[in-house]
Design an enzyme around this catalytic site. Sequence first.
Site, PDB file in Angstrom:
ATOM      1  N   SER A  37      56.019 -49.771  13.282  1.00 23.85           N
ATOM      2  CA  SER A  37      56.008 -49.852  11.817  1.00 23.85           C
ATOM      3  C   SER A  37      54.620 -49.907  11.190  1.00 23.85           C
ATOM      4  O   SER A  37      54.480 -49.631  10.017  1.00 23.85           O
ATOM      5  CB  SER A  37      56.824 -51.043  11.331  1.00 23.85           C
ATOM      6  OG  SER A  37      56.142 -52.252  11.567  1.00 23.85           O
ATOM      7  N   LYS A  80      53.313 -56.792   8.357  1.00 23.78           N
ATOM      8  CA  LYS A  80      53.388 -55.722   7.347  1.00 23.78           C
ATOM      9  C   LYS A  80      52.210 -55.866   6.377  1.00 23.78           C
ATOM     10  O   LYS A  80      51.515 -56.867   6.367  1.00 23.78           O
ATOM     11  CB  LYS A  80      54.690 -55.813   6.527  1.00 23.78           C
ATOM     12  CG  LYS A  80      55.974 -55.824   7.312  1.00 23.78           C
ATOM     13  CD  LYS A  80      56.333 -54.486   7.888  1.00 23.78           C
ATOM     14  CE  LYS A  80      57.670 -54.593   8.638  1.00 23.78           C
ATOM     15  NZ  LYS A  80      57.888 -53.497   9.523  1.00 23.78           N
TER      16      LYS A  80
END
Length: 183
Positions: A37, A80
């Site tokens: 990710s 993230k």
Amino acid sequence: MKRSYLAREIVEILALTILIFIAVRFVIQSYHVDGQSMEPGLITNDYVMVNKLAYLSHGPERGDVIVFHYPLDTKQDYIKRVIGLPGDKIQVNNTQVIVNGHVLNEPYITTPYNQEANAWTVPPNEYFVLGDNRPVSLDSRSWGFVPRSYIIGKAVVVFWHQGKPELHFINTYPAVYKELTTS
């Protein structure tokens, strides 16, 4: 007399070692990147150093890469990039992310992708986060916001990259976010 001096020195060294270990454990933490990710910047099996005290006096800033407890299962930790702060208005279309009316020019992603158009307003004490590898990232677009209390810290340094020791700072791309203001 010399034995008691030596014993005292050993006890002092052990106590100091334990104290330093405990202090470091509360200030920094390593995090193992697992998944695609955050590619291309962070890849599976990278290790990053997380500053657990980074947000004592202020909240995360746009562009910060953070490690946090996954809101749907707090036993899992995710990494993230912060895109939206409390009060921000976030919109996505197929290829763009728009924050407070400004289209982000994101040099850290290779494929601009959003499955569907949507819009959010970030609630107080929460953050909107996205993975850099948008086509494969499960992030705020799918499960919502990250409460501030779930944030472990700011990822600041990669110390193991592509299976070998490598030391470099994680780029937060401040120029991308400098024009944004909360509406």
